[in-house]
Design an enzyme around this catalytic site. Structure first.
Site, PDB file in Angstrom:
ATOM      1  N   ARG A 105       0.850  -1.176   0.000  1.00  0.00           N
ATOM      2  CA  ARG A 105       0.000   0.000   0.000  1.00  0.00           C
ATOM      3  C   ARG A 105       0.886   1.225   0.000  1.00  0.00           C
ATOM      4  O   ARG A 105       1.704   1.408   0.907  1.00  0.00           O
ATOM      5  CB  ARG A 105      -0.872  -0.015   1.263  1.00  0.00           C
ATOM      6  CG  ARG A 105      -2.003   0.954   1.208  1.00  0.00           C
ATOM      7  CD  ARG A 105      -3.047   0.636   2.252  1.00  0.00           C
ATOM      8  NE  ARG A 105      -2.467   0.347   3.554  1.00  0.00           N
ATOM      9  CZ  ARG A 105      -3.025   0.694   4.698  1.00  0.00           C
ATOM     10  NH1 ARG A 105      -4.159   1.326   4.711  1.00  0.00           N
ATOM     11  NH2 ARG A 105      -2.459   0.386   5.850  1.00  0.00           N
ATOM     12  N   THR A 109      -0.766   7.567  -1.239  1.00  0.00           N
ATOM     13  CA  THR A 109      -2.020   7.526  -2.032  1.00  0.00           C
ATOM     14  C   THR A 109      -2.992   6.480  -1.505  1.00  0.00           C
ATOM     15  O   THR A 109      -4.166   6.497  -1.879  1.00  0.00           O
ATOM     16  CB  THR A 109      -1.712   7.162  -3.500  1.00  0.00           C
ATOM     17  OG1 THR A 109      -1.144   5.833  -3.511  1.00  0.00           O
ATOM     18  CG2 THR A 109      -0.722   8.131  -4.127  1.00  0.00           C
ATOM     19  N   ASP A 201      -1.640  -2.901  13.269  1.00  0.00           N
ATOM     20  CA  ASP A 201      -1.109  -3.474  12.026  1.00  0.00           C
ATOM     21  C   ASP A 201      -0.987  -4.987  12.203  1.00  0.00           C
ATOM     22  O   ASP A 201      -0.154  -5.476  12.977  1.00  0.00           O
ATOM     23  CB  ASP A 201       0.259  -2.850  11.721  1.00  0.00           C
ATOM     24  CG  ASP A 201       0.762  -3.297  10.350  1.00  0.00           C
ATOM     25  OD1 ASP A 201       0.896  -4.522  10.123  1.00  0.00           O
ATOM     26  OD2 ASP A 201       1.008  -2.430   9.507  1.00  0.00           O
ATOM     27  N   ASP A 204       2.532  -6.522  11.472  1.00  0.00           N
ATOM     28  CA  ASP A 204       3.497  -6.228  12.532  1.00  0.00           C
ATOM     29  C   ASP A 204       3.196  -7.039  13.794  1.00  0.00           C
ATOM     30  O   ASP A 204       4.113  -7.539  14.456  1.00  0.00           O
ATOM     31  CB  ASP A 204       3.472  -4.736  12.893  1.00  0.00           C
ATOM     32  CG  ASP A 204       4.256  -3.906  11.886  1.00  0.00           C
ATOM     33  OD1 ASP A 204       5.036  -4.490  11.112  1.00  0.00           O
ATOM     34  OD2 ASP A 204       4.080  -2.676  11.882  1.00  0.00           O
TER      35      ASP A 204
HETATM   36  N1  URA Z   1      -3.896  -3.237   7.771  1.00  0.00           N
HETATM   37  C1  URA Z   1      -3.686  -3.533   9.067  1.00  0.00           C
HETATM   38  O1  URA Z   1      -2.886  -4.392   9.392  1.00  0.00           O
HETATM   39  N2  URA Z   1      -4.381  -2.880  10.000  1.00  0.00           N
HETATM   40  C2  URA Z   1      -5.296  -1.934   9.699  1.00  0.00           C
HETATM   41  O2  URA Z   1      -5.930  -1.392  10.604  1.00  0.00           O
HETATM   42  C3  URA Z   1      -5.496  -1.623   8.341  1.00  0.00           C
HETATM   43  C4  URA Z   1      -4.789  -2.290   7.392  1.00  0.00           C
END
Ligand code: URA
Length: 210
Positions: A105, A109, A201, A204
């Site tokens: 991503r 953008t 995330d 992560d």
């Molecule tokens: N990707 C993620 O890991 N967490 C989010 O909140 C949005 C996209």
């Protein structure tokens, strides 16, 4: 919600998702919960797989017994967080074929950029379950589904853990033929593209890369 979206509201799924959301859940704990919840999500997403009768022999007598019809499924993981969900789903269908699609991503953008694609060449003959824990903007998921259609996929379902309403709208508009399965739909996306309240995330948290 709609026919397009199935919310997997089983109490075990909801309980485990809450544990995953907690900020003090460790990497090991998050990974274990994701693995467990993937089994339960997989069970639901495969509920309507067609069956056929096959002749078998029990120790006592022959019988016609149900087996899953058709070629083995394809599971496609959207890298990298999809891999966390993939492993648990594969536990239930160990014969499944596996594809990977890599999209990152662009943080400015929020658009999806493809960097990797490898799927079985006969993907068009197989039912496909695309896995990615977080359906956020929907841009990368939609781009992944578009690419998979370009390489022949026809019969797809999208499996995630958590979705934002915005992401659902994007997938509904771009891919009305692809049903979505999720454990929950949260309130909204924030300005950075995170699902709120969410779980942070997912990549992560499962890989400990924060
Ligand atoms: N990707 C993620 O890991 N967490 C989010 O909140 C949005 C996209």
């Amino acid at each position: 919600m709609s026919d397009h979206v199935t919310i997997i509201d089983h109490p075990l799924v909801q309980h485990k998702l809450t544990e995953m959301r907690k900020k003090h859940t460790s990497t090991a704990g998050f990974r274990r919960l994701l693995h467990e919840i993937a089994h339960l999500l997989a069970y639901e997403v495969m509920r309507d797989l067609p069956l056929q009768k096959t002749q078998i022999e029990t120790p006592l007598e022959p019988m016609m017994a149900p087996t899953i019809e058709g070629k083995k499924l394809v599971l496609v993981s959207i890298l990298r967080a999809g891999d966390g969900l993939l492993r648990g789903v594969l536990d239930l269908v160990p014969q499944a074929r596996v594809g990977h699609i890599g999209l990152y991503r662009d943080h400015k953008t929020l658009e999806a950029v493809e960097y990797y694609l490898k799927v079985p060449s006969d993907i068009g003959d197989r039912a496909v379950i695309v896995v990615d824990p977080m359906l956020a903007t929907g841009n990368s998921s939609s781009a992944a589904l578009t690419r998979l259609k370009e390489v022949g996929a026809k019969n797809m379902k999208f499996l995630c853990l958590l979705a934002a309403p915005e992401g659902i709208e994007v997938l509904k508009k771009d891919h009305p033929d692809v049903p979505i399965y999720t454990a929950a739909v949260d309130e909204k996306l924030d300005e950075k593209g995170y699902i709120r309240p969410g779980l942070g995330d997912a990549g992560d948290r499962m890989f400990g890369t924060k």
